[in-house]
Design a protein around this motif. Sequence first.
Motif, short mmCIF file in Angstrom:
data_model
loop_
_atom_site.label_atom_id
_atom_site.label_comp_id
_atom_site.label_asym_id
_atom_site.label_seq_id
_atom_site.Cartn_x
_atom_site.Cartn_y
_atom_site.Cartn_z
N ASN A 53 0.70 -1.19 0.00
CA ASN A 53 -0.04 0.01 -0.14
C ASN A 53 0.92 1.32 0.03
O ASN A 53 0.32 2.39 0.41
CB ASN A 53 -1.13 -0.08 1.13
CG ASN A 53 -2.00 -0.98 1.08
OD1 ASN A 53 -2.75 -0.79 0.08
ND2 ASN A 53 -1.92 -1.99 1.91
N GLY A 54 2.06 1.18 -0.37
CA GLY A 54 2.80 2.21 -0.56
C GLY A 54 3.41 2.83 0.39
O GLY A 54 4.24 3.99 0.57
N ILE A 55 3.80 2.10 1.60
CA ILE A 55 4.44 2.56 2.83
C ILE A 55 5.56 1.77 2.87
O ILE A 55 5.87 0.38 2.96
CB ILE A 55 3.74 2.23 4.18
CG1 ILE A 55 2.28 2.67 4.01
CG2 ILE A 55 4.37 2.70 5.32
CD1 ILE A 55 1.94 4.32 3.66
N ALA A 56 6.84 2.40 2.78
CA ALA A 56 8.15 1.65 2.48
C ALA A 56 8.64 1.16 3.84
O ALA A 56 8.28 1.70 5.05
CB ALA A 56 9.31 2.58 1.96
N PRO A 57 9.32 0.02 4.06
CA PRO A 57 9.97 -0.43 5.08
C PRO A 57 10.79 0.68 5.85
O PRO A 57 11.37 1.60 5.33
CB PRO A 57 10.89 -1.59 4.88
CG PRO A 57 10.14 -2.04 3.54
CD PRO A 57 9.68 -0.81 3.03
N GLY A 58 10.67 0.78 7.26
CA GLY A 58 11.32 1.82 7.88
C GLY A 58 10.65 3.18 8.29
O GLY A 58 11.21 4.12 8.90
N THR A 59 9.28 2.89 7.86
CA THR A 59 8.46 4.06 7.78
C THR A 59 7.63 4.19 9.20
O THR A 59 6.87 2.98 9.38
CB THR A 59 7.36 4.37 6.77
OG1 THR A 59 7.78 4.47 5.55
CG2 THR A 59 6.42 5.56 6.98
N GLU A 60 7.91 5.06 10.14
CA GLU A 60 7.27 5.01 11.51
C GLU A 60 5.91 5.42 11.19
O GLU A 60 5.40 6.07 10.28
CB GLU A 60 7.91 6.22 12.22
CG GLU A 60 9.26 6.09 12.67
CD GLU A 60 9.64 4.70 13.45
OE1 GLU A 60 8.89 4.25 14.10
OE2 GLU A 60 10.68 4.13 13.23
N PHE A 61 5.09 4.86 12.33
CA PHE A 61 3.60 5.00 12.17
C PHE A 61 3.35 6.44 12.03
O PHE A 61 2.39 6.61 11.40
CB PHE A 61 2.92 4.23 13.21
CG PHE A 61 1.56 4.40 13.29
CD1 PHE A 61 0.88 3.48 12.30
CD2 PHE A 61 0.82 5.23 13.78
CE1 PHE A 61 -0.63 3.23 12.56
CE2 PHE A 61 -0.70 5.22 14.07
CZ PHE A 61 -1.04 4.06 13.01
N GLU A 62 4.02 7.38 12.68
CA GLU A 62 3.44 8.95 12.82
C GLU A 62 3.75 9.38 11.34
O GLU A 62 3.04 10.38 11.03
CB GLU A 62 4.45 9.56 13.81
CG GLU A 62 4.21 9.15 15.26
CD GLU A 62 4.98 7.72 15.52
OE1 GLU A 62 5.72 7.41 14.93
OE2 GLU A 62 4.47 7.44 16.55
N ASP A 63 4.57 8.69 10.52
CA ASP A 63 4.92 9.32 9.12
C ASP A 63 3.97 8.83 8.07
O ASP A 63 4.27 9.25 6.83
CB ASP A 63 6.30 8.99 8.77
CG ASP A 63 7.30 9.77 9.91
OD1 ASP A 63 7.13 10.71 10.46
OD2 ASP A 63 8.55 9.34 10.02
#
Length: 51
Positions: free
Chosen positions: A21-31
């Motif tokens: 769904n377009g959220i890269a590994p390493g992306t914090e939830f807040e981001d």
Amino acid sequence: MKYVCGVCGYVYDPNEGDPNNGIAPGTEFEDIPEDWTCPLCGVAKDEFVPE
């Protein structure tokens, strides 16, 4: 920190992201964009709680 969907129990792990769904590994939830929804049940991001 991991976050859990309060509706279905899906766990968002920042180390894994949500690449389907377009959220890269390493992306914090807040981001994660505010319009992101749970990949399993479709509820809004504000239904998630810290694990």
